[in-house]
Design a protein around this motif. Structure first.
Motif, PDB file in Angstrom:
ATOM      1  N   THR A  66       0.838  -1.205   0.000  1.00 41.27           N
ATOM      2  CA  THR A  66       0.000   0.000   0.000  1.00 41.27           C
ATOM      3  C   THR A  66       0.870   1.250   0.000  1.00 41.27           C
ATOM      4  OG1 THR A  66      -1.814  -1.132   1.121  1.00 41.27           O
ATOM      5  CG2 THR A  66      -1.768   1.264   1.305  1.00 41.27           C
ATOM      6  N   LEU A  67       1.859   1.270   0.869  1.00 43.64           N
ATOM      7  CA  LEU A  67       2.764   2.420   0.936  1.00 43.64           C
ATOM      8  C   LEU A  67       3.506   2.593  -0.390  1.00 43.64           C
ATOM      9  CD1 LEU A  67       4.073   4.722   2.518  1.00 43.64           C
ATOM     10  CD2 LEU A  67       5.751   3.054   3.369  1.00 43.64           C
ATOM     11  N   HIS A  68       3.989   1.511  -0.963  1.00 40.01           N
ATOM     12  CA  HIS A  68       4.718   1.560  -2.233  1.00 40.01           C
ATOM     13  C   HIS A  68       3.852   2.210  -3.325  1.00 40.01           C
ATOM     14  CE1 HIS A  68       7.408   0.293  -5.456  1.00 40.01           C
ATOM     15  NE2 HIS A  68       6.335  -0.137  -6.092  1.00 40.01           N
ATOM     16  N   GLU A  69       2.603   1.778  -3.439  1.00 33.48           N
ATOM     17  CA  GLU A  69       1.697   2.339  -4.463  1.00 33.48           C
ATOM     18  C   GLU A  69       1.444   3.824  -4.217  1.00 33.48           C
ATOM     19  OE1 GLU A  69       0.583   1.007  -7.210  1.00 33.48           O
ATOM     20  OE2 GLU A  69       1.201  -1.064  -6.872  1.00 33.48           O
ATOM     21  N   LEU A  70       1.257   4.203  -2.945  1.00 37.97           N
ATOM     22  CA  LEU A  70       1.020   5.610  -2.616  1.00 37.97           C
ATOM     23  C   LEU A  70       2.250   6.451  -2.950  1.00 37.97           C
ATOM     24  CD1 LEU A  70      -0.581   7.955  -1.417  1.00 37.97           C
ATOM     25  CD2 LEU A  70       0.138   7.181   0.860  1.00 37.97           C
ATOM     26  N   VAL A  71       3.410   5.975  -2.578  1.00 35.91           N
ATOM     27  CA  VAL A  71       4.645   6.713  -2.852  1.00 35.91           C
ATOM     28  C   VAL A  71       4.857   6.872  -4.359  1.00 35.91           C
ATOM     29  CG1 VAL A  71       7.173   6.585  -2.683  1.00 35.91           C
ATOM     30  CG2 VAL A  71       5.756   6.164  -0.658  1.00 35.91           C
ATOM     31  N   ASP A  72       4.637   5.810  -5.112  1.00 30.50           N
ATOM     32  CA  ASP A  72       4.780   5.913  -6.572  1.00 30.50           C
ATOM     33  C   ASP A  72       3.836   6.968  -7.144  1.00 30.50           C
ATOM     34  OD1 ASP A  72       6.778   4.028  -6.691  1.00 30.50           O
ATOM     35  OD2 ASP A  72       5.534   2.454  -7.603  1.00 30.50           O
ATOM     36  N   ALA A  73       2.594   6.985  -6.663  1.00 26.21           N
ATOM     37  CA  ALA A  73       1.629   7.961  -7.153  1.00 26.21           C
ATOM     38  C   ALA A  73       2.040   9.375  -6.756  1.00 26.21           C
ATOM     39  CB  ALA A  73       0.233   7.646  -6.602  1.00 26.21           C
ATOM     40  N   ALA A  74       2.486   9.551  -5.514  1.00 31.00           N
ATOM     41  CA  ALA A  74       2.907  10.865  -5.048  1.00 31.00           C
ATOM     42  C   ALA A  74       4.105  11.369  -5.844  1.00 31.00           C
ATOM     43  CB  ALA A  74       3.226  10.822  -3.559  1.00 31.00           C
ATOM     44  N   ARG A  75       5.063  10.491  -6.092  1.00 27.95           N
ATOM     45  CA  ARG A  75       6.236  10.884  -6.877  1.00 27.95           C
ATOM     46  C   ARG A  75       5.857  11.224  -8.308  1.00 27.95           C
ATOM     47  NH1 ARG A  75      10.386   6.337  -4.444  1.00 27.95           N
ATOM     48  NH2 ARG A  75      10.893   7.499  -2.545  1.00 27.95           N
ATOM     49  N   GLY A  76       4.917  10.473  -8.853  1.00 22.31           N
ATOM     50  CA  GLY A  76       4.438  10.753 -10.203  1.00 22.31           C
ATOM     51  C   GLY A  76       3.781  12.127 -10.302  1.00 22.31           C
ATOM     52  N   GLN A  77       3.053  12.504  -9.271  1.00 24.50           N
ATOM     53  CA  GLN A  77       2.428  13.814  -9.261  1.00 24.50           C
ATOM     54  C   GLN A  77       3.478  14.913  -9.134  1.00 24.50           C
ATOM     55  OE1 GLN A  77      -0.804  13.126  -6.250  1.00 24.50           O
ATOM     56  NE2 GLN A  77      -2.012  14.150  -7.819  1.00 24.50           N
ATOM     57  N   LEU A  78       4.529  14.663  -8.362  1.00 29.18           N
ATOM     58  CA  LEU A  78       5.586  15.665  -8.192  1.00 29.18           C
ATOM     59  C   LEU A  78       6.309  15.896  -9.510  1.00 29.18           C
ATOM     60  CD1 LEU A  78       7.095  14.576  -4.761  1.00 29.18           C
ATOM     61  CD2 LEU A  78       5.631  16.547  -5.210  1.00 29.18           C
ATOM     62  N   VAL A  79       6.547  14.818 -10.265  1.00 33.61           N
ATOM     63  CA  VAL A  79       7.241  14.928 -11.548  1.00 33.61           C
ATOM     64  C   VAL A  79       6.375  15.656 -12.572  1.00 33.61           C
ATOM     65  CG1 VAL A  79       8.139  13.590 -13.494  1.00 33.61           C
ATOM     66  CG2 VAL A  79       8.687  12.913 -11.159  1.00 33.61           C
ATOM     67  N   SER A  80       5.074  15.376 -12.566  1.00 36.85           N
ATOM     68  CA  SER A  80       4.201  15.986 -13.572  1.00 36.85           C
ATOM     69  C   SER A  80       3.746  17.394 -13.184  1.00 36.85           C
ATOM     70  CB  SER A  80       2.975  15.094 -13.805  1.00 36.85           C
ATOM     71  OG  SER A  80       2.184  15.019 -12.624  1.00 36.85           O
ATOM     72  N   ALA A  81       4.014  17.794 -11.957  1.00 37.11           N
ATOM     73  CA  ALA A  81       3.556  19.137 -11.500  1.00 37.11           C
ATOM     74  C   ALA A  81       4.441  20.238 -12.049  1.00 37.11           C
ATOM     75  CB  ALA A  81       3.553  19.197  -9.980  1.00 37.11           C
TER      76      ALA A  81
END
Length: 189
Positions: A174-189
């Motif tokens: 669960t944490l891994h999926e959340l972190v991946d999503a959060a990092r993806g948002q940081l890159v696309s922001a």
């Protein structure tokens, strides 16, 4: 590379709650490049009221929560199920962080939900209500980042969740999926 910051909000105020123990276990599963913090202070926040949500009048406890959510890269909600829904304290936290509407601290933030209860239903109703509230509040629910734990009194009554290999695996995923999503948002922001 800076650490990815995950803020965890636990919907049970009881110090020894299994929901809190699950949150503590998530902290334990975090890799070195991820900082998971369990937010303390939800009990101090008054119920959301537009009369006190005005510049210069926002209660300090509510502002601290808003600031903590704004500073996080992602948010993890750990919800028990009270009378078939999420706890009032967790709903209140969502309400405060959703304001001002369309620009609150939760807006566009990656959010994951873990649910746990004594029933075999595993707090799936509370989970569903949390997902709905977060979505309406403007958060980005990470569907792949979730975990449900049922019959927790029996499963974790004698041992902390950190001693349960299956729970460690589920929480880590669960944490891994959340972190991946959060990092993806940081890159696309």
């Amino acid at each position: 590379m800076s650490k990815t910051r995950i803020l965890t909000l636990v919907g049970s105020l009881r110090a020894a709650s299994i929901n809190r123990q699950l949150a503590e276990t998530v902290v334990q599963t975090a890799p070195d490049d991820v900082e998971v913090t369990i937010y303390d202070g939800l009990a101090d926040i008054p119920f959301y009221n537009e009369d006190i949500d005005v510049p210069g009048a926002v209660p300090a406890a509510a502002q601290r929560l808003r600031d903590a959510v704004a500073a996080a890269d992602g948010v993890l909600l750990v919800t028990p199920e009270y009378n078939g829904t999420l706890s009032a304290v967790l709903k209140n936290a969502i309400d405060w962080t959703s304001r001002p509407y369309g620009a609150g601290a939760l807006k566009d933030k990656s959010v994951a939900v873990i649910s746990a209860s004594i029933s075999s239903n595993a707090a799936r109703w509370a989970h569903g209500d949390a997902v709905k509230a977060v979505g309406v509040a403007g958060g980005k629910v990470v569907e792949a980042a979730h975990a449900h734990f049922g019959v927790i009194g029996e499963r974790f009554g004698a041992a902390h969740p950190r001693e349960d290999a299956e729970a460690l695996t589920q929480l880590g995923a669960t944490l891994h999926e959340l972190v991946d999503a959060a990092r993806g948002q940081l890159v696309s922001a």
